[in-house]
Design an enzyme around this catalytic site. Structure first.
Site, PDB file in Angstrom:
ATOM      1  N   ASP A 286       0.857  -1.173   0.000  1.00  0.00           N
ATOM      2  CA  ASP A 286       0.000   0.000   0.000  1.00  0.00           C
ATOM      3  C   ASP A 286       0.899   1.231   0.000  1.00  0.00           C
ATOM      4  O   ASP A 286       2.112   1.134   0.252  1.00  0.00           O
ATOM      5  CB  ASP A 286      -0.886  -0.042   1.247  1.00  0.00           C
ATOM      6  CG  ASP A 286      -1.760   1.185   1.380  1.00  0.00           C
ATOM      7  OD1 ASP A 286      -2.302   1.622   0.345  1.00  0.00           O
ATOM      8  OD2 ASP A 286      -1.879   1.709   2.493  1.00  0.00           O
ATOM      9  N   LYS A 287       0.334   2.395  -0.304  1.00  0.00           N
ATOM     10  CA  LYS A 287       1.145   3.611  -0.320  1.00  0.00           C
ATOM     11  C   LYS A 287       0.937   4.445   0.937  1.00  0.00           C
ATOM     12  O   LYS A 287       1.849   4.619   1.743  1.00  0.00           O
ATOM     13  CB  LYS A 287       0.829   4.464  -1.553  1.00  0.00           C
ATOM     14  CG  LYS A 287       1.702   5.724  -1.649  1.00  0.00           C
ATOM     15  CD  LYS A 287       1.257   6.638  -2.764  1.00  0.00           C
ATOM     16  CE  LYS A 287       0.013   7.427  -2.397  1.00  0.00           C
ATOM     17  NZ  LYS A 287       0.255   8.409  -1.317  1.00  0.00           N
ATOM     18  N   PHE A 421     -19.340   9.603   2.914  1.00  0.00           N
ATOM     19  CA  PHE A 421     -18.269   9.190   2.004  1.00  0.00           C
ATOM     20  C   PHE A 421     -18.157   7.666   2.028  1.00  0.00           C
ATOM     21  O   PHE A 421     -18.295   7.034   3.072  1.00  0.00           O
ATOM     22  CB  PHE A 421     -16.935   9.807   2.454  1.00  0.00           C
ATOM     23  CG  PHE A 421     -15.754   9.305   1.682  1.00  0.00           C
ATOM     24  CD1 PHE A 421     -15.330   9.952   0.531  1.00  0.00           C
ATOM     25  CD2 PHE A 421     -15.057   8.175   2.097  1.00  0.00           C
ATOM     26  CE1 PHE A 421     -14.238   9.491  -0.188  1.00  0.00           C
ATOM     27  CE2 PHE A 421     -13.968   7.707   1.384  1.00  0.00           C
ATOM     28  CZ  PHE A 421     -13.556   8.368   0.242  1.00  0.00           C
ATOM     29  N   LYS A 444     -17.143  17.803  -0.992  1.00  0.00           N
ATOM     30  CA  LYS A 444     -15.711  17.643  -1.284  1.00  0.00           C
ATOM     31  C   LYS A 444     -15.467  16.184  -1.663  1.00  0.00           C
ATOM     32  O   LYS A 444     -16.127  15.273  -1.170  1.00  0.00           O
ATOM     33  CB  LYS A 444     -14.856  18.033  -0.077  1.00  0.00           C
ATOM     34  CG  LYS A 444     -14.996  17.102   1.116  1.00  0.00           C
ATOM     35  CD  LYS A 444     -14.099  17.537   2.260  1.00  0.00           C
ATOM     36  CE  LYS A 444     -14.228  16.566   3.441  1.00  0.00           C
ATOM     37  NZ  LYS A 444     -13.431  16.967   4.605  1.00  0.00           N
ATOM     38  N   ARG A 476      -1.736  14.954  -2.199  1.00  0.00           N
ATOM     39  CA  ARG A 476      -3.074  14.356  -2.211  1.00  0.00           C
ATOM     40  C   ARG A 476      -4.099  15.460  -2.420  1.00  0.00           C
ATOM     41  O   ARG A 476      -4.120  16.443  -1.663  1.00  0.00           O
ATOM     42  CB  ARG A 476      -3.347  13.617  -0.898  1.00  0.00           C
ATOM     43  CG  ARG A 476      -2.408  12.444  -0.681  1.00  0.00           C
ATOM     44  CD  ARG A 476      -2.489  11.954   0.756  1.00  0.00           C
ATOM     45  NE  ARG A 476      -3.823  11.480   1.091  1.00  0.00           N
ATOM     46  CZ  ARG A 476      -4.236  10.231   0.908  1.00  0.00           C
ATOM     47  NH1 ARG A 476      -3.442   9.340   0.358  1.00  0.00           N
ATOM     48  NH2 ARG A 476      -5.467   9.862   1.263  1.00  0.00           N
ATOM     49  N   ASP A 558      -4.723   6.312  -5.015  1.00  0.00           N
ATOM     50  CA  ASP A 558      -4.462   7.694  -5.420  1.00  0.00           C
ATOM     51  C   ASP A 558      -4.545   7.862  -6.933  1.00  0.00           C
ATOM     52  O   ASP A 558      -4.603   6.900  -7.700  1.00  0.00           O
ATOM     53  CB  ASP A 558      -3.070   8.124  -4.940  1.00  0.00           C
ATOM     54  CG  ASP A 558      -3.063   8.446  -3.467  1.00  0.00           C
ATOM     55  OD1 ASP A 558      -4.145   8.649  -2.909  1.00  0.00           O
ATOM     56  OD2 ASP A 558      -1.973   8.472  -2.870  1.00  0.00           O
ATOM     57  N   LYS A 656      -7.066  -4.881  -4.929  1.00  0.00           N
ATOM     58  CA  LYS A 656      -5.754  -5.196  -4.364  1.00  0.00           C
ATOM     59  C   LYS A 656      -5.611  -6.700  -4.169  1.00  0.00           C
ATOM     60  O   LYS A 656      -4.598  -7.304  -4.539  1.00  0.00           O
ATOM     61  CB  LYS A 656      -5.570  -4.473  -3.022  1.00  0.00           C
ATOM     62  CG  LYS A 656      -5.372  -2.973  -3.119  1.00  0.00           C
ATOM     63  CD  LYS A 656      -5.112  -2.375  -1.741  1.00  0.00           C
ATOM     64  CE  LYS A 656      -4.895  -0.875  -1.821  1.00  0.00           C
ATOM     65  NZ  LYS A 656      -4.595  -0.264  -0.512  1.00  0.00           N
ATOM     66  N   ASP A 676      -1.244  -0.811   6.113  1.00  0.00           N
ATOM     67  CA  ASP A 676      -1.461  -0.279   7.459  1.00  0.00           C
ATOM     68  C   ASP A 676      -2.929  -0.073   7.809  1.00  0.00           C
ATOM     69  O   ASP A 676      -3.241   0.266   8.950  1.00  0.00           O
ATOM     70  CB  ASP A 676      -0.742   1.065   7.616  1.00  0.00           C
ATOM     71  CG  ASP A 676      -1.430   2.178   6.833  1.00  0.00           C
ATOM     72  OD1 ASP A 676      -1.789   1.939   5.664  1.00  0.00           O
ATOM     73  OD2 ASP A 676      -1.610   3.275   7.391  1.00  0.00           O
TER      74      ASP A 676
END
Length: 1005
Positions: A286-287, A421, A444, A476, A558, A656, A676
């Site tokens: 993961d990033k 969200f 947003k 980001r 992302d 993933k 994480d």
């Protein structure tokens, strides 16, 4: 009342039982589970055979003692792991969905005082949650015990086994087949011996009535099954578990993997996968929070087409003293944004007002003016903190209102609706009523999602360009938009929203339609850019792992530009990788077309792949990645595996797991997934061979689902290149040596059968057979398996290519096993025939005959023990005081036990159990016996030394090249330390300027 009790009885109580056993079921259930292992069942079968006098030539204790030891150790371990948990029961009634394992949604309705209230995921507390920011609440237990969502998610975890375990299962079956073949050969030999020679012995060994040669051969077969069972010793499995446990402790105790800032040590959460860490070929990472710190800082923004936040000199930070509620830790460098706020620029005020209202952050104010924000994600916390410092301070919230301070003026907004969200919507909105009575929707979310919902006549090209620039810098980004609502329309929409939120059927779909309806014709306010810095040591770690030929794939949600920038900054992508191409289709057909358009490029790929793989640098960036059709999967995999680096962006948690499963399925390589957050659990727990969790800012979900955990990505290189490689090396050396010593031990029985009339007589003393694996050879091989190092940790980092043999299974494979068997066959021939020839027609110094069975047995077993011990010495590269003690102590233990067992006192106590009276003292005092021991030991190890010498000279491995350099370096360090110690002694004896004549006279050199 009876009907109510009946319905209540249909539901589970709140008591949870996570243990497998209780006081009464532990013994039968645990034994049942243990005997499901083929090896344990096999040894139980041998025990049954040994109690049959017509078959067994060995006493029952030779099998009972090791079997009981194994079962006891395993039972103790299982009992320790088994924990019982119970809670008190509550009762409650509500109309809702049945128990399920969906943590992201809940559908229910609460009827109270004639009104219906919707129950969704926001109003549900999962078992184990902690309630904060409120002093009291009313609650109702909906699901109890095993029906809670937490327990519904605690299904059976995927049982992970190492490649060595899988290979061992195959080898054990082959060994059983080989054992059967040896027993058949010896049984046939007994049959012909009985026909040709047996009649000559019937005078003093009469046959029982009806016993024919065939029946004798049948009994002999089972007798040799018992005698030759040591080809698969039961102590093997106990030793393997001890080695794995010890290597797990090394990981837990490693101070170099301890993160002092968070007081977080590394933790091996499993003890069964350590050697697999030395065979990793693909790492899926993961990033956010894994490669980066997941500590967000508000860096830049774009408002009404103007960009703010260009970095200037560090000393010129913005002064927020005008705002008494500002966060002193917040830093910003562009004064123009503060001036725009002070000048009451309407667009800038609307921008920060949106940030202060559109979120789910909770505020805690223990003292006047000291605000502490608790956010579901670091992004939200950073945005709300930025609005706070620029004069729009989020102060508090209730279920129906949000209180903020706008430029030191307290204002309260009525909160009418929150449009949540999620990973599908990729946006959130709030509908509020201003103190002046105006209705507004603030939204947003991801830029691509917001663009689709903007008013057609609203220009946004300048903001779009700013967003691309921000993403290119690795920031980001989020887009911000709003719209004013008509009062009459909103009342109608609110009524439909209430009906949809209280519906029990397809509630989510109905709400999504309403959200889509109201979230359109938005007006763009601007965009935010948040910086998430890389963790320390990430570029160096990725470079080291790449040198070890470990492929690293980054899977992130992302944007493409952000992912690409992070790829370069973390050294996954490098400037010399000029062949970087992007596949950005959002359907199967689009992806297929883009792959076909690169047909010429793929031809180049294939050519480079076969000819100059080491110089080939290619990378794929997948955007809106699609999997599904098998042809597409194979096409993607073939292309991606030719590349040095792969980045998949805009992927969901399910995708993933799909990517990891794809590589695992078709490449037959060992995979590792590291992350994480909760969105990484699917690939960590259920898909990858090994899952690693990082304890960061997003909770403990990934850690709790992982096999190994630590606090920083940089510790991964130590986990793999040091602990993983050492564990694999130790396990492979252990298995090779263990099979060698036991095959050698067993094959001697096979050769002896041809000289004892295939009578199933043992060549060794029964006590030696019992203690060989448990006492005489147990500690030396465990010492090697727990302390062995070919090179130390520093050299493991300096030469990451040492990791490659593990990926190729070079240290233990079917080929290595076959070589071990051949070596054992040769050693057994030497160990039987050299002592046999040496004892034949031999007399003692005093002229007495020494060629008896007991003397031969003692000589053979002594030669065996010396030969396997010397072989162990050749296997070990790293000698410690503990290793030396184990090796010499085991030899000393053998002689001590032998002289005790063969003493007069033991014979007088139990004559039938200790028949070898006086054999040790009468045989081991003869020079020819020790000469035979020396000769057999030399002949056993001579071919090994010769083979290894030729192998190093002709076909040296990477270890053969590095180890001599390491040994030379170690000797130089020792020599330099000795010189330093000598200088220190001279300094202490004669001062800083000694008279060297006096020094020489004193004898100091």
């Amino acid at each position: 009342m009876l009907i109510k009790r009946f319905f209540l009885s249909l539901f589970q109580t709140n008591a949870i039982k996570t243990s497998k056993y209780n006081l009464f079921t532990f013994l039968p259930l645990n034994l049942f589970e243990q005997f499901q292992r083929i090896a344990n069942a096999y040894f139980l079968f041998l025990l049954v055979l040994q109690v049959i006098p017509q078959i067994s030539s060995l006493s029952w204790f030779t099998t009972v003692v090791p079997l009981v030891l194994v079962l006891s150790v395993t039972a103790a371990k299982d009992a320790t792991d088994d924990i019982v948990t119970c809670c008190v029961s509550f009762q409650g009634e509500v109309l809702c969905e049945p128990p399920n394992n969906r943590l992201d949604r809940f559908t229910g309705t609460l009827a109270f005082s004639g009104q219906k209230y919707p129950l969704d995921n926001e109003k549900i507390l999962l078992r184990g949650c902690t309630l904060r920011n409120t002093e009291w609440c009313f609650g109702l237990v909906l699901f109890g015990g095993p029906e809670t969502k937490l327990m519904q998610n605690c299904g059976k975890s995927t049982f992970k086994r190492t490649s060595i375990d899988r290979l061992m299962n195959v080898l054990v079956l082959c060994i059983f087949g080989f054992l059967a073949c040896m027993c058949i050969i010896l049984a046939i030999g007994n049959y012909f011996w009985e026909l040709n020679k047996g009649s000559q012995f019937t005078v003093f060994l009469p046959r029982l009535d009806g016993n024919s040669a065939a029946f004798s051969a049948f009994l002999t077969f089972w007798s040799y099954v018992i005698i030759l069972n040591t080809v698969v010793p039961i102590s093997l499995y106990v030793s393997v578990e001890i080695i794995r446990l010890g290597n797990s402790f090394y990981i837990d105790w490693d101070r170099k993997m301890y993160f002092a800032r968070n007081d977080t040590p590394a933790e091996a959460r499993t003890t069964t996968l350590n050697e697999e860490l030395g065979q990793i070929k693909y790492v899926f990472s993961d990033k956010t929070g894994t490669l980066t710190q997941n500590i967000m800082t508000f860096n830049k923004c774009s408002i009404n087409g103007k960009t703010y936040g260009e970095i200037r000199k560090p000393s010129e930070t913005v002064d927020f003293s005008f705002n008494p509620l500002a966060d002193p830790r917040f830093m910003f460098h562009d004064h123009a944004l503060v001036e725009a706020v002070k000048l009451e620029n309407p667009e800038v005020h609307a921008f920060f007002r949106l940030l202060a209202l559109c979120h789910t952050v909770m505020a805690e104010e223990k003292k006047e003016g000291e605000l502490f924000y608790q956010a579901q994600s670091p992004d939200e916390g950073a945005l709300v903190t930025a609005a706070r410092n620029f004069g729009f301070v989020f102060r508090s919230r209730t279920p129906d209102s949000i209180s903020i301070v706008e430029m030191e003026k307290q204002r309260s907004y009525e909160l009418l609706a929150i449009l949540d969200f999620n990973n599908v919507r990729k946006r959130m909105s709030v509908i509020v009523r201003t103190p002046e009575g105006k209705l507004s929707l603030y939204c947003k979310g991801a830029d691509t999602i917001i663009y689709e919902r903007l008013h057609q006549i609203h220009p946004y090209k300048s903001v779009r360009a700013d967003l691309q620039e921000f993403a290119g810098e690795g920031l980001r980004t989020l887009a911000l938009a709003y719209k004013d609502l008509d009062e009459e329309y909103f009342e109608q929409w609110k009524q439909r929203h209430h009906e949809a939120s209280t519906a029990l059927d397809d509630r989510g779909g109905k709400l999504d339609q309403l959200y889509e309806e109201i979230e359109k014709d938005l007006l763009l306010l601007g965009a935010t850019a948040i910086e998430d810095k890389l963790q320390d040591g990430v570029p160096q770690t990725i470079e080291q792992l790449s040198k070890a030929d470990i492929k690293i794939w980054v899977l992130t949600g992302d944007k493409q530009e952000t992912a690409e920038n992070i790829g370069y900054s973390c050294n996954l992508l490098r400037e010399e990788m000029n062949e970087v191409f992007i596949v950005s289709g959002n359907s199967h057909e689009d992806v297929k077309q883009e792959l076909r358009s690169e047909k010429g490029f793929f031809n180049v790929l294939i050519s480079f792949h076969h000819l100059t793989m080491k110089r080939f640098h290619a990378c794929i960036l997948f955007f809106f990645f699609y999997l599904g059709a098998e042809i597409m999967e194979l096409e993607f995999l073939k292309t991606a595996c030719m590349c040095k680096a792969v980045i998949c962006c805009r992927v969901t948690p399910l995708q993933k797991a799909q990517v990891v499963e794809l590589v695992k399925k078709y490449k037959q390589a060992v995979t590792l997934a590291i992350g994480d957050g909760a969105n990484d659990v699917s690939m960590i727990k259920g898909t990858a061979h090994i899952g690693v969790g990082i304890s960061g800012q997003e909770g403990m979900q990934a850690v709790l689902s992982s096999d190994y955990s630590f606090a920083q990505f940089r510790f991964l290189q130590r986990l793999l290149l040091v602990h993983g490689r050492w564990s694999y090396l130790r396990m492979c050396k252990f298995l090779r040596y263990f099979f060698y010593k036991n095959f050698t031990f067993t094959f001697v029985h096979f050769w002896y059968a041809f000289f004892c009339g295939f009578s199933a007589q043992t060549v060794y003393d029964e006590w030696f057979i019992t203690l060989y694996n448990l006492v005489y050879t147990a500690l030396p091989v465990l010492g090697m398996s727990l302390f062995e190092q070919d090179v130390n940790d520093v050299w493991s980092f300096q030469h990451p290519q040492l990791y490659v043999p593990g990926q190729l299974n070079l240290y233990f494979s079917k080929k290595a096993f076959f070589k071990c068997a051949l070596h054992s066959c040769y050693s057994s021939l030497v160990l039987f025939f050299i002592p046999y020839a040496a004892m034949q027609d031999t007399v003692r110094d005093d002229g007495k005959d020494v060629a008896d069975y007991q003397s031969f047995a003692l000589l053979t077993q002594t030669c065996l023990l010396f030969a396997v011990t010397i072989q162990l010495g050749f296997e070990m590269s790293y000698w410690t005081a503990v290793n030396t003690f184990f090796v010499l102590g085991s030899l000393a233990m053998y002689f001590a036990v032998t002289f005790t067992m063969y003493s007069n006192g033991m014979f007088l106590m139990l004559p039938s159990a200790f028949p070898f009276i006086g054999t040790a003292r009468n045989s081991l005092n003869q020079p020819n016996v020790w000469l035979t021991i020396f000769l057999t030991s030399i002949l056993c190890v001579l071919p090994v030394v010769t083979y290894r010498f030729l192998l190093i000279q002709l076909c040296p491995t990477i270890n053969d090249k590095v180890q001599p350099l390491y040994l030379i370096n170690s000797e130089e360090i020792v020599r330099n330390n000795s010189k330093q110690q000598t200088k220190l002694q001279l300094l202490l004896m004669f001062g800083p300027n000694p008279d060297y004549t006096t020094v020489r006279k004193s004898g100091v050199t």
